[in-house]
Design a protein around this motif. Sequence first.
Motif: not given
Length: 199
Positions: A123-125, A175-180
């Motif tokens: 959630s923190a990216g 990082r973007l994939n984790a945020l999504k």
Amino acid sequence: MKEDDIMKKLVIVRHGQSLWNLENKFTGWTDVGLSDKGIEEAIEAVKLCRNQYCKEVFLDIYGRVEDTVWFESMMNDQPSYIRYCGTVPFASSVDVLRRYDGLLFPTYYEGECLAGTLIDVMSAGILPFVSDWHDNAYIIHHLKTGMVHQTKNVQSIVNDIIYVMGHPNEAYDMRLNALKESYKYQPENALSPLINRIR
């Protein structure tokens, strides 16, 4: 993109295993003491990155310390790039994590289950570096939403850190994939299937 553009300094945060984890108690909203599981591995990995690979990596450790004699003794011998930063209030965890590029979660504790820390990290990216212990690899997908290293294998941790620092474009995409991916774990999304079944 060059290495210096995105991951010049990789900061790794290790939320230590708590004493309540050791006693198989629920710890979701309780601040409990920090024990030594995973801390030594994290410290060793960061030192190897700096000493053998000349990479500028830092380790900040968060969590309440119960065994202050052991912990202070261990921390007194550490270089300045390894430091203890105190505790993080539950409601502030995502904001604190956003200050970092990655979180190291090398747990192998038998009582460890789905770690809320991993959802906070996504959630923190920031980029999660997790052991392949229990549910970690179910939440974090290697080279897609983070890095998954072999449990109890410091060199595997080091290899993942060095890989990320040498591949900043891939690190950014992870990082973007984790945020999504984190959106599916938000309460409104995670509870919807359950609520629909109850209706």
